[in-house]
Design a protein around this motif. Sequence first.
Motif, PDB file in Angstrom:
ATOM      1  N   GLY A   1       0.816  -1.208   0.000  1.00 35.16           N
ATOM      2  CA  GLY A   1       0.000   0.000   0.000  1.00 35.16           C
ATOM      3  C   GLY A   1       0.846   1.252   0.000  1.00 35.16           C
ATOM      4  N   PRO A   2       0.213   2.389  -0.235  1.00 36.31           N
ATOM      5  CA  PRO A   2       0.952   3.662  -0.327  1.00 36.31           C
ATOM      6  C   PRO A   2       1.540   4.078   1.015  1.00 36.31           C
ATOM      7  CG  PRO A   2      -1.406   4.065  -0.292  1.00 36.31           C
ATOM      8  CD  PRO A   2      -1.235   2.580  -0.394  1.00 36.31           C
ATOM      9  N   VAL A   3       2.598   4.858   0.924  1.00 36.77           N
ATOM     10  CA  VAL A   3       3.253   5.398   2.113  1.00 36.77           C
ATOM     11  C   VAL A   3       2.824   6.843   2.303  1.00 36.77           C
ATOM     12  CG1 VAL A   3       5.473   6.024   3.144  1.00 36.77           C
ATOM     13  CG2 VAL A   3       5.230   3.869   1.896  1.00 36.77           C
ATOM     14  N   ARG A   4       2.446   7.174   3.511  1.00 39.39           N
ATOM     15  CA  ARG A   4       2.152   8.558   3.866  1.00 39.39           C
ATOM     16  C   ARG A   4       3.384   9.113   4.562  1.00 39.39           C
ATOM     17  NH1 ARG A   4      -2.292   5.175   3.988  1.00 39.39           N
ATOM     18  NH2 ARG A   4      -4.311   6.104   3.493  1.00 39.39           N
ATOM     19  N   SER A   5       3.877  10.267   4.093  1.00 38.49           N
ATOM     20  CA  SER A   5       5.146  10.786   4.584  1.00 38.49           C
ATOM     21  C   SER A   5       4.972  12.126   5.290  1.00 38.49           C
ATOM     22  CB  SER A   5       6.142  10.957   3.435  1.00 38.49           C
ATOM     23  OG  SER A   5       6.525   9.694   2.918  1.00 38.49           O
ATOM     24  N   TYR A   6       5.733  12.289   6.375  1.00 35.31           N
ATOM     25  CA  TYR A   6       5.751  13.531   7.153  1.00 35.31           C
ATOM     26  C   TYR A   6       7.207  13.966   7.309  1.00 35.31           C
ATOM     27  CZ  TYR A   6       1.062  11.894   8.269  1.00 35.31           C
ATOM     28  OH  TYR A   6      -0.234  11.439   8.178  1.00 35.31           O
ATOM     29  N   VAL A   7       7.450  15.238   7.075  1.00 31.96           N
ATOM     30  CA  VAL A   7       8.804  15.781   7.124  1.00 31.96           C
ATOM     31  C   VAL A   7       8.840  16.894   8.162  1.00 31.96           C
ATOM     32  CG1 VAL A   7      10.595  17.003   5.829  1.00 31.96           C
ATOM     33  CG2 VAL A   7       9.260  15.195   4.708  1.00 31.96           C
ATOM     34  N   GLY A   8       9.825  16.843   9.064  1.00 32.13           N
ATOM     35  CA  GLY A   8       9.897  17.833  10.128  1.00 32.13           C
ATOM     36  C   GLY A   8      11.217  18.594  10.126  1.00 32.13           C
ATOM     37  N   LYS A   9      11.120  19.895  10.291  1.00 32.67           N
ATOM     38  CA  LYS A   9      12.305  20.747  10.436  1.00 32.67           C
ATOM     39  C   LYS A   9      12.917  20.509  11.811  1.00 32.67           C
ATOM     40  CE  LYS A   9      13.499  25.620  11.162  1.00 32.67           C
ATOM     41  NZ  LYS A   9      12.965  26.999  11.265  1.00 32.67           N
ATOM     42  N   GLY A  10      14.219  20.185  11.815  1.00 30.87           N
ATOM     43  CA  GLY A  10      14.885  19.877  13.072  1.00 30.87           C
ATOM     44  C   GLY A  10      16.137  20.711  13.280  1.00 30.87           C
TER      45      GLY A  10
ATOM     46  N   ALA B   1      -1.359   1.050  16.592  1.00 22.19           N
ATOM     47  CA  ALA B   1      -1.215  -0.093  15.678  1.00 22.19           C
ATOM     48  C   ALA B   1      -2.061   0.092  14.418  1.00 22.19           C
ATOM     49  CB  ALA B   1      -1.577  -1.403  16.380  1.00 22.19           C
ATOM     50  N   LEU B   2      -1.956   1.261  13.805  1.00 18.95           N
ATOM     51  CA  LEU B   2      -2.766   1.559  12.629  1.00 18.95           C
ATOM     52  C   LEU B   2      -2.308   0.733  11.425  1.00 18.95           C
ATOM     53  CD1 LEU B   2      -3.085   5.453  12.914  1.00 18.95           C
ATOM     54  CD2 LEU B   2      -4.667   3.687  13.704  1.00 18.95           C
ATOM     55  N   PRO B   3      -3.253   0.272  10.603  1.00 15.77           N
ATOM     56  CA  PRO B   3      -2.917  -0.577   9.452  1.00 15.77           C
ATOM     57  C   PRO B   3      -2.490   0.241   8.235  1.00 15.77           C
ATOM     58  CG  PRO B   3      -5.284  -0.329   9.606  1.00 15.77           C
ATOM     59  CD  PRO B   3      -4.715   0.423  10.778  1.00 15.77           C
ATOM     60  N   VAL B   4      -1.379   0.946   8.349  1.00 17.67           N
ATOM     61  CA  VAL B   4      -0.897   1.822   7.283  1.00 17.67           C
ATOM     62  C   VAL B   4       0.620   1.723   7.197  1.00 17.67           C
ATOM     63  CG1 VAL B   4      -2.773   3.516   7.379  1.00 17.67           C
ATOM     64  CG2 VAL B   4      -0.823   3.749   8.912  1.00 17.67           C
ATOM     65  N   ARG B   5       1.165   2.279   6.123  1.00 16.15           N
ATOM     66  CA  ARG B   5       2.611   2.478   5.985  1.00 16.15           C
ATOM     67  C   ARG B   5       2.878   3.986   6.072  1.00 16.15           C
ATOM     68  NH1 ARG B   5       4.712   0.421   0.688  1.00 16.15           N
ATOM     69  NH2 ARG B   5       6.750   0.333   1.724  1.00 16.15           N
ATOM     70  N   VAL B   6       3.807   4.345   6.927  1.00 15.38           N
ATOM     71  CA  VAL B   6       4.096   5.760   7.159  1.00 15.38           C
ATOM     72  C   VAL B   6       5.602   5.936   7.256  1.00 15.38           C
ATOM     73  CG1 VAL B   6       3.707   7.751   8.669  1.00 15.38           C
ATOM     74  CG2 VAL B   6       1.935   6.007   8.457  1.00 15.38           C
ATOM     75  N   MET B   7       6.087   7.064   6.752  1.00 16.79           N
ATOM     76  CA  MET B   7       7.487   7.430   6.939  1.00 16.79           C
ATOM     77  C   MET B   7       7.564   8.837   7.525  1.00 16.79           C
ATOM     78  SD  MET B   7      10.703   7.560   4.244  1.00 16.79           S
ATOM     79  CE  MET B   7      10.019   8.889   3.227  1.00 16.79           C
ATOM     80  N   GLY B   8       8.337   8.978   8.582  1.00 20.28           N
ATOM     81  CA  GLY B   8       8.597  10.279   9.163  1.00 20.28           C
ATOM     82  C   GLY B   8      10.053  10.640   8.942  1.00 20.28           C
ATOM     83  N   VAL B   9      10.308  11.821   8.374  1.00 22.22           N
ATOM     84  CA  VAL B   9      11.675  12.252   8.049  1.00 22.22           C
ATOM     85  C   VAL B   9      12.023  13.470   8.898  1.00 22.22           C
ATOM     86  CG1 VAL B   9      13.244  13.029   6.240  1.00 22.22           C
ATOM     87  CG2 VAL B   9      11.443  11.384   5.700  1.00 22.22           C
ATOM     88  N   LEU B  10      13.118  13.369   9.647  1.00 20.53           N
ATOM     89  CA  LEU B  10      13.582  14.449  10.505  1.00 20.53           C
ATOM     90  C   LEU B  10      14.858  15.022   9.902  1.00 20.53           C
ATOM     91  CD1 LEU B  10      11.863  12.455  12.310  1.00 20.53           C
ATOM     92  CD2 LEU B  10      13.163  13.334  14.248  1.00 20.53           C
TER      93      LEU B  10
END
Length: 480
Positions: A238-247, A287-296
């Motif tokens: 399935g698709p990946v939902r991505s979040y990017v954070g300024k660090g 335990a959500l049934p998703v694929r997620v990527m978080g980028v710091l």
Amino acid sequence: MEYRLITRLAEQPQPAHLISWPGSPLLAEVDCPALAAMVDRAAAGDIADTQFACAPFARITLIPVAAWQDALTDTLLGHLRPLFAAPASPQVLLDCTRLENASVLAKTLRFLFNLDHQLSDLGLKSQTAPTTRVTQLTGYCQPRALAELTETFRLQHAIAHGMLAARRLADIPSEQCTPQFVVEEAQRLCASWPQLRCEVLDERAIGEQGLGLLHAVGKGASRPPRLLAIHYDGRQDGPVRSYVGKGITFDTGGLWLKEGAGMYTMKYDMCGAANVLGLMLSIARLALPVRVMGVLALAENAIGPEAMQPGSVARACNGMTVEINNTDAEGRLVLADAIAWAAKRHPQTRFIIDLATLTGAVVKALGYELSGLMTQNEALRASLTAAGIASGDEVWSLPLDKRLKKQTDSAIADLCNTPGNNAAISASAAWLLHHFCPAEIPWAHLDVSGTALWREHGRSVASGRPIPLLMQHLLDDIVQ
């Protein structure tokens, strides 16, 4: 903090701090000599509070009915904050029979769960007076509301779990909270969740993969930059939902040096990254049934012999070049590289949302209650706006279109990082960022300079926003 729900007063913990409203059916079961006078006072519109003659409770607080329905100005939270400056009991009994507004209920629960973190927990004072800490939250409700409230408590407790982790990290002074420290803390926290795994790019890998903008910002510091990707695999496809954070773990402004007063709170310039970490922890907890990527995107914007210079040009990992005409506009540089890297890492990304304490201009425009939202994708704009209203963590849209093009024109590079006319600062930053997300991937930018901190009595502390907004948006997106 532990929690539970009850439908009979006989189940309540003793001695608890009861928080209720005049006219509550719960009060019929309370034998307190001062109760009638308190009900009259609260019914007249004033808060009524006592710690005397209120057995079997340690404290009784009655809050006017209107406050329990006010989702706009948070009157209920305004009444609660001073009450918990010095808690009377480690146990709180919250009367939920009037918490019919979902947004007010969610914000109230998050506030109470977030009492788990205090600045004193950092251990930086040599002596601290012992204080009562709330360890148990009990919600009282009618039997018919039990199932719905059980789910609400579970969700908000998980959201608060991520907020607490983000707040603790952001509150740590920057001499300790370096890019490498954030990586190690994230690895430690993620180790508790098998679905989470960390991918780290050190300064060498950042150079090898062409993240020239992140390198440019971080190369002036003795503590080198890092890119941290946290992967959550709640399903195998399935698709990946991505979040990017300024660090930016500390922002001096670089050679475009900030004045002292403007630099004081710059340890909080990494709140975007901290909140991405917190979001990932909340997702794992549910335990959500998703694929997620978080980028710091982690770097310290320092001054020194190697610091980036105004007028220099750096190349991002997508090949675009940026003229750095203001070294204090570093956040958009690290975000741009991280957005482009995230899009390469998962070309089939469902969306990319970045979050950053990016501009003071958004505070001038929207104040401290609303996060700035900038996107060219109308579906993403609508869904984030709706999620903000539902969660009580609201956004407000600012324009983002070709009329901003001249704000990022450069004579020497593809783009410049700040407009020469000092106009539309927040939207101009977003206009620069949109060049780094492929057109086929929906993208939105959240400027949380006003909302990532909670300001009270002249002090600022991390708030954990916009984790509630992003969790609500993700939950809404899953069911579509």
